[in-house]
Scaffold this active site. Structure first.
Site, PDB file in Angstrom:
ATOM      1  CG  HIS A 126      -0.368   0.179   2.532  1.00 43.02           C
ATOM      2  ND1 HIS A 126      -0.120  -0.882   3.381  1.00 43.02           N
ATOM      3  CD2 HIS A 126       0.045   1.276   3.199  1.00 43.02           C
ATOM      4  CE1 HIS A 126       0.406  -0.436   4.505  1.00 43.02           C
ATOM      5  NE2 HIS A 126       0.516   0.883   4.422  1.00 43.02           N
ATOM      6  CG  ASP A 156      -0.087  -4.245   2.802  1.00 46.34           C
ATOM      7  OD1 ASP A 156      -0.032  -3.575   1.750  1.00 46.34           O
ATOM      8  OD2 ASP A 156      -0.043  -3.727   3.947  1.00 46.34           O
ATOM      9  CB  SER A 232       3.172   1.591   6.305  1.00 43.17           C
ATOM     10  OG  SER A 232       1.974   1.709   7.017  1.00 43.17           O
TER      11      SER A 232
END
Length: 485
Positions: A126, A156, A232
């Protein structure tokens, strides 16, 4: 003083002296096993021991954590405020309300981890999704452009490769996420809010957290180390300085850290990194069985003292599960000795194993526990995909469809289906999008005619009925809708 009293005092004094001597000598006369049981104090031997600092670990790990900058260009048409006026549309037509397309640049910021000296980087899908350009900045302020080697939405995770690097980049060694225990101390390293590299410390709160909803393989390490937007793709590091997870998500109502963060286990990261080195395609094991969780009611009906394991609900004919003797109604308790509590945990255990090997399942069948060895094979493409994009004037215009097989079902994360015609993708704003078709929908019938192949659907879509009556299967539910022709 009487002699008797004097003798008594002498005896008391001698006894006291003996007790005092024993007390002084006692520490030097303990048995060997008793001596080893007593904690031994020691003078600190280094500055690190005095400070009780994580600095040595950070110095080793932090240089391998990078900032990831992704850039994408998005085209937008500007709609005139007069476009909804019927009088305006009468003179200028349906396209008159649109101005020339304008390009807008979107940027995203995240983190990444260098895992090899030649500049291979792991980050989140993402973070770099749909990116036209990806650039990374190292902790020593060097910056490099990157190629996207592999991008796997299901986990992911994504793999980047530094362009034009001199090599010998600082990198982190892989740990073993299966050895993590609740209570272990971990460090989270990343770039929260774009303020620069930051290190936070916490403990492992859970090691098999599911139902997080971040990826298809919902199996995460939960930690209370502060993780914020921008973290992230960053590193979760153990006290040996090894990478044990990739920080992926936070649980937050405000957008900031609430002490609940989730990291993808490094054993899943290893699978994606290995795929990047061998062709850039992720191939996952398939056994041809569908599972469901065990509720308290199911456990009671099966005579169990508590809910445990996963229940087999479907077996594909000729699959590795069928060949191994697994049956519908069997209860799978463990995979290679590790207990599984729900279908997500079972799927994770299989996904992190390599093709060509086997998995040993502990199975409860007909009240008897036994073990089965199942071959780990790639899902077969039993029929040609025959990918087609539907055109013309029908509710399916703008949809790309494929013939369904175990291989296609595995790619689209479909459970319990391996035949028919499935929607691979839908063009935004197309008739198929407007009627609500979604990726993964299986088209069953059109105007009561069974849809068996993509070629057949193209033929049906070329007709011109007054009403289109469509039946699709979505996530195990049958949906029906009618659209005017």
């Amino acid at each position: 003083m009487p002699k008797a009293t004097t003798r008594t005092l002498r005896r008391v004094s001698a006894a006291f002296s003996l007790i005092l001597s024993l007390a002084v000598l006692a520490p030097f006369s303990l048995p060997a096993h008793a001596e080893s049981a007593v904690p031994q104090s020691a003078v600190p031997q280094s500055a690190t021991q005095i400070k009780l600092s994580f600095a040595p670990i950070v110095k080793e790990a932090a240089p391998a954590v990078v900032n990831v900058y992704a850039r994408r260009v998005v085209s937008q048409r500007q709609v005139s405020p007069f476009f909804n006026d019927p009088f305006f549309r009468r003179f200028f037509g349906d396209q008159g309300g649109f101005g020339a397309p304008r390009q807008r640049v979107e940027r995203s910021l995240g983190s990444g981890v260098i895992i090899s000296a030649d500049g291979i980087i792991i980050t989140n899908h993402h973070v770099i999704k749909d990116a036209d350009e990806v650039r990374v900045a190292l902790s020593d302020r060097r910056e490099f452009d990157c190629d996207i080697v592999l991008d796997d939405e299901r986990t992911d995770l994504a793999v980047l490769k530094i362009k034009d690097g001199t090599g010998n980049f600082p990198h982190l060694a892989f740990g073993d996420s299966d050895k993590l225990e609740v209570g272990d101390i971990v460090l989270a390293i990343g770039n929260p809010f774009g303020v620069g590299q930051t290190v936070t410390q916490g403990i492992v709160s859970a090691v098999a957290r599911t139902h997080v909803g971040v990826s298809d393989y919902q199996f995460f390490i939960q930690t209370d180390a502060s993780i914020n937007p921008g973290n992230s793709g960053g590193a979760l590091v153990d006290m040996s300085g090894h990478l044990v997870g990739i920080n992926s998500a936070i649980y937050s109502r405000s957008g900031g850290s609430n002490g609940i963060g989730f990291a993808i286990p490094v054993n899943m990261v290893k699978l994606i990194a290995d795929a990047a080195k061998h062709g850039g395609k992720v191939r996952r094991p398939w056994i041809g069985a569908s599972m469901q969780g065990v509720t308290a009611d199911i456990a009671e009906g099966m005579g169990l003292d508590r809910p445990r394991g996963v229940l087999v609900t479907r077996i594909s004919k000729g699959s590795p599960a069928a060949k191994a003797g697994l049956k519908v109604g069997d209860l799978v308790l463990a995979v290679d000795g590790t207990q599984v509590g729900d279908p997500n945990a079972f799927g994770y255990r299989l996904a992190t194993k390599k093709l060509g090997g086997t998995a040993d399942l502990d199975v409860l069948s007909d009240g008897r526990e036994h073990q089965l060895s199942i071959a780990l094979e790639a899902a077969p493409e039993t029929v040609p995909r025959d990918t087609r994009e539907i055109g013309g004037r029908s509710p399916f215009t703008g949809a790309t469809v494929e013939n369904l097989s175990p291989a296609v079902a595995e790619e689209l994360s479909l459970q319990g289906e391996d035949s028919g015609v499935v929607v691979k993708s839908v063009t935004r704003g197309s008739p198929a999008d407007r009627v609500g078709l979604q990726t993964g929908d299986i088209i069953l019938t059109v105007n009561q005619e069974d849809v068996k192949t993509t070629k057949g659907l193209v033929s049906i879509a070329g007709s011109d009925p007054y009403i289109w009556r469509v039946e699709v299967s979505r996530s195990g539910r049958t949906l029906r809708f009618a659209v005017r022709g």
